[in-house]
Design an enzyme around this catalytic site. Sequence first.
Site, PDB file in Angstrom:
ATOM      1  N   SER A  28       0.803  -1.181   0.072  1.00 60.88           N
ATOM      2  CA  SER A  28      -0.048   0.089  -0.049  1.00 60.88           C
ATOM      3  C   SER A  28       0.951   1.296   0.072  1.00 60.88           C
ATOM      4  O   SER A  28       0.479   2.211  -0.490  1.00 60.88           O
ATOM      5  CB  SER A  28      -0.980  -0.074   1.211  1.00 60.88           C
ATOM      6  OG  SER A  28      -1.530   1.187   1.197  1.00 60.88           O
ATOM      7  N   GLY A  29       1.859   1.228   0.888  1.00 64.42           N
ATOM      8  CA  GLY A  29       2.899   2.446   0.716  1.00 64.42           C
ATOM      9  C   GLY A  29       3.313   2.617  -0.709  1.00 64.42           C
ATOM     10  O   GLY A  29       3.603   3.745  -1.009  1.00 64.42           O
TER      11      GLY A  29
ATOM     12  N   TRP B 191       2.797   1.435  -3.224  1.00 62.53           N
ATOM     13  CA  TRP B 191       1.644   1.767  -4.340  1.00 62.53           C
ATOM     14  C   TRP B 191       1.653   3.371  -4.589  1.00 62.53           C
ATOM     15  O   TRP B 191       1.390   3.815  -5.616  1.00 62.53           O
ATOM     16  CB  TRP B 191       0.273   1.295  -4.097  1.00 62.53           C
ATOM     17  CG  TRP B 191      -0.792   1.526  -5.096  1.00 62.53           C
ATOM     18  CD1 TRP B 191      -1.159   0.741  -6.252  1.00 62.53           C
ATOM     19  CD2 TRP B 191      -1.771   2.694  -5.131  1.00 62.53           C
ATOM     20  NE1 TRP B 191      -2.106   1.340  -6.970  1.00 62.53           N
ATOM     21  CE2 TRP B 191      -2.731   2.442  -6.356  1.00 62.53           C
ATOM     22  CE3 TRP B 191      -2.019   3.697  -4.193  1.00 62.53           C
ATOM     23  CZ2 TRP B 191      -3.748   3.310  -6.657  1.00 62.53           C
ATOM     24  CZ3 TRP B 191      -3.302   4.510  -4.551  1.00 62.53           C
ATOM     25  CH2 TRP B 191      -3.763   4.348  -5.815  1.00 62.53           C
ATOM     26  N   HIS B 192       1.404   4.128  -3.430  1.00 62.75           N
ATOM     27  CA  HIS B 192       1.342   5.507  -3.298  1.00 62.75           C
ATOM     28  C   HIS B 192       2.474   6.138  -3.986  1.00 62.75           C
ATOM     29  O   HIS B 192       2.394   7.433  -4.288  1.00 62.75           O
ATOM     30  CB  HIS B 192       0.950   6.065  -2.154  1.00 62.75           C
ATOM     31  CG  HIS B 192      -0.093   5.906  -1.604  1.00 62.75           C
ATOM     32  ND1 HIS B 192      -0.478   4.643  -0.973  1.00 62.75           N
ATOM     33  CD2 HIS B 192      -1.421   6.613  -1.618  1.00 62.75           C
ATOM     34  CE1 HIS B 192      -1.823   4.544  -0.557  1.00 62.75           C
ATOM     35  NE2 HIS B 192      -2.350   5.852  -0.918  1.00 62.75           N
ATOM     36  N   GLY B 193       3.850   5.782  -4.273  1.00 63.64           N
ATOM     37  CA  GLY B 193       4.905   6.449  -5.023  1.00 63.64           C
ATOM     38  C   GLY B 193       6.064   5.510  -4.753  1.00 63.64           C
ATOM     39  O   GLY B 193       6.231   4.761  -3.597  1.00 63.64           O
TER      40      GLY B 193
END
Length: 439
Positions: free
Chosen positions: A344-345, A347-349
């Site tokens: 998830s982390g 995925w954000h950048g």
Amino acid sequence: MLFNSFEFAIFLPIVFLLYWFVFDYALSKCKHQLLLQNLFIVVASYIFYGWWDWRFLILIAITTILSFLSGIGIEKAPTQSGKKAVMIANIVVNLGILGVYKYYDFFAREFAELIGIESDFLLLHLILPVGISFYTFQALSYSIDVYRKQIEPSHDIVAFTAFLSFFPQLVAGPIERATNLLPQFQKKRTFDYATAVDGMRQILWGLFKKIVVADNCATYVDTVFADLSNQSGSTLVLAAVLFTFQIYGDFSGYSDIAIGTAKLFGIKLMRNFNVPYFSRDIAEFWRRWHISLTTWFRDYVYIPLGGSRPNIPEAIRLKGDKAIEARYTKWIAVRNTFIIFLLSGFWHGANWTFIVWGIYHALLFVPLLLMGKNRRYVHKKINASEWPRMLLTLVLVMMGWVLFRAPSIADAWGYICGICSMSIWSIPSLITDYLLWFT
């Protein structure tokens, strides 16, 4: 094309009028009305997406064709292993495209730094296509759902392209499942006045969140983060609070505009935010924040990895020791939790701050999981008397947002140290600036 731009304010009414008054009313007797209606959605969506850079259209077209063919390939493969191979091939290719554009330069720089060489000749300097993470995950879920037999493969390339490129949710979500969105493009839509009015209300509410809340908070937050070393602790606290509202206004505002816009075209999208800052623990926060992404990782990563109730290996089961089985189950649940939060982390950048942000939330979540309290608020309504829990959760989330917003780990650490300094008792710069202005 941004939702809060002048171009979109012109684009949306034109598309809306053509959609209903040409492809619904004028062609109501045409036997190909649904096909033309979907084709118009595809054209409008490609204009919307290509407004930034027409080259982005090549990538989304490739993803669309590959995913469409993968569904048919899964259907026609004679063996289960063949079906699985087609699904895996589509996943690998699409994740490969995402990885090259979003993560290659990050890993190349880290590798060059690790071995002590210049990284310039390794970097590709590719422009990151807008929304590539969103439509890639949507495409992957389609192939997986077809393989799981949760949906029949589409044989209508126009309807499938409309599903994958539907402009309201193309660049900022929600990340829709094929089981919900694709069938809506396979049947005739009719105009409903009440639904359209409700959609307009949600668009206006989303614009308020984005323009009034997020953009105004961003002005102060950007100023503070541009000169972190010279800020007082109180100023840093205020900036963290304002960024907490900024990121909610940005993300949920865009989701509201997307959901409201979809309603104008007779399409229902899933709710993506559910008052997350009123959560009573981190587990509840993640059930209310970016719901489409959280449930995507749950259904396509966490559960396939074994979730919190994995199958006990035969070697352990034969021992008949319930304590060993319980420890194994907890270990798998903890492992899977860290995996999905790391993903998830990331995925954000492509930055270490996002990875550490994911680890931070995993560390907050795991104690609840181990104590069996991660689902205690699933069906329990919010009570005003629980405000201390809500406040504590909000503070923990806010500290995480410092990691999320900071340019580097060092900046995030300096930010937290600044908050813990004695200057936290001073008046924040925003307030002093206003006092000076009035005097």
